[in-house]
Design a protein around this motif. Structure first.
Motif, short mmCIF file in Angstrom:
data_model
loop_
_atom_site.label_atom_id
_atom_site.label_comp_id
_atom_site.label_asym_id
_atom_site.label_seq_id
_atom_site.Cartn_x
_atom_site.Cartn_y
_atom_site.Cartn_z
N SER A 84 33.34 -5.09 5.36
CA SER A 84 34.33 -4.33 6.33
C SER A 84 33.57 -4.41 7.84
O SER A 84 34.21 -4.69 8.67
CB SER A 84 34.15 -2.93 6.16
OG SER A 84 35.03 -2.75 4.65
N TRP A 85 32.49 -4.39 7.93
CA TRP A 85 31.60 -4.34 9.23
C TRP A 85 31.89 -5.96 9.84
O TRP A 85 32.12 -6.24 10.87
CB TRP A 85 30.03 -4.19 9.14
CG TRP A 85 29.64 -4.09 10.42
CD1 TRP A 85 29.56 -3.30 11.37
CD2 TRP A 85 28.71 -5.24 10.94
NE1 TRP A 85 28.78 -3.79 12.59
CE2 TRP A 85 28.35 -4.96 12.23
CE3 TRP A 85 28.35 -6.49 10.40
CZ2 TRP A 85 27.62 -5.96 12.99
CZ3 TRP A 85 27.59 -7.38 11.38
CH2 TRP A 85 27.40 -7.06 12.58
N PHE A 86 31.79 -7.00 8.93
CA PHE A 86 31.87 -8.56 9.22
C PHE A 86 33.22 -8.56 9.87
O PHE A 86 33.25 -9.35 11.33
CB PHE A 86 31.31 -9.23 8.15
CG PHE A 86 31.27 -10.63 8.56
CD1 PHE A 86 30.41 -11.10 9.23
CD2 PHE A 86 32.28 -11.67 8.11
CE1 PHE A 86 30.27 -12.51 9.69
CE2 PHE A 86 32.07 -12.94 8.38
CZ PHE A 86 31.00 -13.42 9.06
N ARG A 87 34.34 -8.10 9.03
CA ARG A 87 35.52 -8.24 9.56
C ARG A 87 35.76 -7.68 10.98
O ARG A 87 36.42 -8.22 12.02
CB ARG A 87 36.63 -7.65 8.61
CG ARG A 87 38.02 -7.79 9.11
CD ARG A 87 39.17 -7.24 8.13
NE ARG A 87 39.18 -7.90 6.99
CZ ARG A 87 39.77 -9.26 7.00
NH1 ARG A 87 40.20 -9.66 8.25
NH2 ARG A 87 39.83 -9.80 5.81
N GLU A 88 35.05 -6.36 11.12
CA GLU A 88 35.31 -5.86 12.43
C GLU A 88 34.63 -6.58 13.61
O GLU A 88 34.98 -6.63 14.76
CB GLU A 88 34.86 -4.59 12.48
CG GLU A 88 35.89 -3.53 11.50
CD GLU A 88 35.64 -1.95 11.98
OE1 GLU A 88 35.28 -1.74 12.98
OE2 GLU A 88 36.30 -1.15 10.99
N GLY A 89 33.40 -7.04 13.29
CA GLY A 89 32.60 -7.86 14.30
C GLY A 89 33.46 -9.19 14.56
O GLY A 89 33.60 -9.20 15.79
N VAL A 90 34.11 -9.75 13.57
CA VAL A 90 34.77 -11.20 14.12
C VAL A 90 35.92 -10.78 14.82
O VAL A 90 36.30 -11.17 15.93
CB VAL A 90 35.27 -11.55 12.71
CG1 VAL A 90 36.31 -12.90 13.07
CG2 VAL A 90 34.07 -12.41 11.87
N ALA A 91 36.69 -9.53 14.48
CA ALA A 91 37.82 -8.97 15.27
C ALA A 91 37.55 -8.93 16.70
O ALA A 91 38.01 -9.34 17.73
CB ALA A 91 38.55 -7.85 14.70
N PHE A 92 36.24 -8.14 16.70
CA PHE A 92 35.79 -7.98 18.25
C PHE A 92 35.37 -9.13 19.04
O PHE A 92 35.77 -9.24 20.30
CB PHE A 92 34.27 -7.21 18.07
CG PHE A 92 33.72 -7.09 19.29
CD1 PHE A 92 34.07 -6.49 20.54
CD2 PHE A 92 32.33 -7.80 19.73
CE1 PHE A 92 33.71 -6.35 21.96
CE2 PHE A 92 31.90 -7.66 20.80
CZ PHE A 92 32.35 -7.10 21.81
N VAL A 93 34.44 -10.07 18.45
CA VAL A 93 34.18 -11.27 19.26
C VAL A 93 35.62 -12.27 19.48
O VAL A 93 35.42 -13.13 20.46
CB VAL A 93 33.27 -12.11 18.38
CG1 VAL A 93 31.93 -11.36 18.55
CG2 VAL A 93 33.73 -12.48 17.14
N GLN A 94 36.70 -12.03 18.78
CA GLN A 94 37.98 -12.70 19.30
C GLN A 94 38.83 -11.89 20.21
O GLN A 94 39.75 -12.29 20.75
CB GLN A 94 38.70 -12.89 17.95
CG GLN A 94 38.11 -13.74 16.88
CD GLN A 94 39.03 -13.90 15.68
OE1 GLN A 94 39.72 -13.11 15.19
NE2 GLN A 94 38.79 -15.03 15.11
N SER A 95 38.42 -10.63 20.64
CA SER A 95 38.95 -9.81 21.46
C SER A 95 39.09 -10.50 22.99
O SER A 95 40.12 -9.98 23.53
CB SER A 95 38.33 -8.32 21.51
OG SER A 95 37.22 -8.30 22.00
N TYR A 96 38.19 -11.16 23.39
CA TYR A 96 38.18 -11.73 24.86
C TYR A 96 37.64 -13.12 24.45
O TYR A 96 36.99 -13.33 24.04
CB TYR A 96 37.12 -11.17 25.68
CG TYR A 96 37.43 -9.66 26.04
CD1 TYR A 96 38.52 -9.36 26.90
CD2 TYR A 96 36.41 -8.80 25.86
CE1 TYR A 96 38.80 -8.01 27.42
CE2 TYR A 96 36.81 -7.22 26.12
CZ TYR A 96 37.82 -6.98 26.78
OH TYR A 96 38.05 -5.85 27.19
#
Length: 192
Positions: A84-96
């Motif tokens: 779950s955390w890894f998914r959120e981390g990937v989503a974050f690094v894709q945000s910009y």
């Protein structure tokens, strides 16, 4: 900070967020100042470097990602918390667009404005990984650097138009590789 200075700072950050959302890490400081209707000197007074403006933009998200790890650590089984955390981390690094390179560079540079936030995220992910490893649900030949690198790699792939349609599939492939064999099948089942 005085109220008017705080108002200017917040305005610059709002405009910077919009410009960076449009242009990614290559956003021009001059463009941010122009859109904010201030002089370049005013922008540099608040943010003396490009890295300083990115640190201000990203700090809140990085702190939230670190806090999310703490919450997941206490409320979810180790393997679920890690994925779950890894998914959120990937989503974050894709945000910009382009933020991956900034974070990867800052991660190894203690003088960077982003170093403390990136180090905290790295440590949070490593704690989740160690917890899953201790439970026997994550492969033991990985460490926090590997997890951070995989998150960054998936973020970079998400920035590439040819890979973007496969981003979710690639996430599941990598998540399955992080978990041990029995648990990686659960990741595949959850995807269906």
């Amino acid at each position: 900070m005085r109220a008017d200075a705080r108002k200017n700072y917040d305005h610059l950050l709002t405009v910077a967020r919009d410009v960076v959302s449009e242009h990614g890490a290559e956003a021009s400081m001059r463009d941010i100042a122009r859109r904010a209707d201030v002089g370049l000197a005013t922008l540099f007074r608040h943010f003396p470097t490009r890295e300083a403006i990115f640190e201000a933009l990203l700090r809140e998200n990085l702190d939230a990602l670190t806090q999310k790890a703490v919450e997941l650590e206490t409320s979810n089984p180790p393997d679920d918390a890690l994925v779950s955390w890894f998914r959120e981390g990937v989503a974050f690094v894709q945000s910009y667009s382009g933020v991956v390179a900034l974070m990867a560079s800052a991660h190894a540079t203690p003088d960077s404005a982003l170093y403390a936030s990136c180090a905290a995220v790295h440590s949070a992910g490593e704690r989740l990984l160690l917890r899953a490893q201790a439970e026997g649900t994550a492969r033991v030949d990985m460490n926090g650097d590997d997890l951070f690198a995989l998150m960054s790699a998936l973020g970079w792939l998400g920035d590439q138009p040819s890979f973007a349609p496969r981003a979710d599939h690639l996430f599941h492939v990598i998540a399955s590789a992080i978990l041990t064999v029995g648990k990686s099948n659960d990741v595949k089942k959850a995807r269906r």
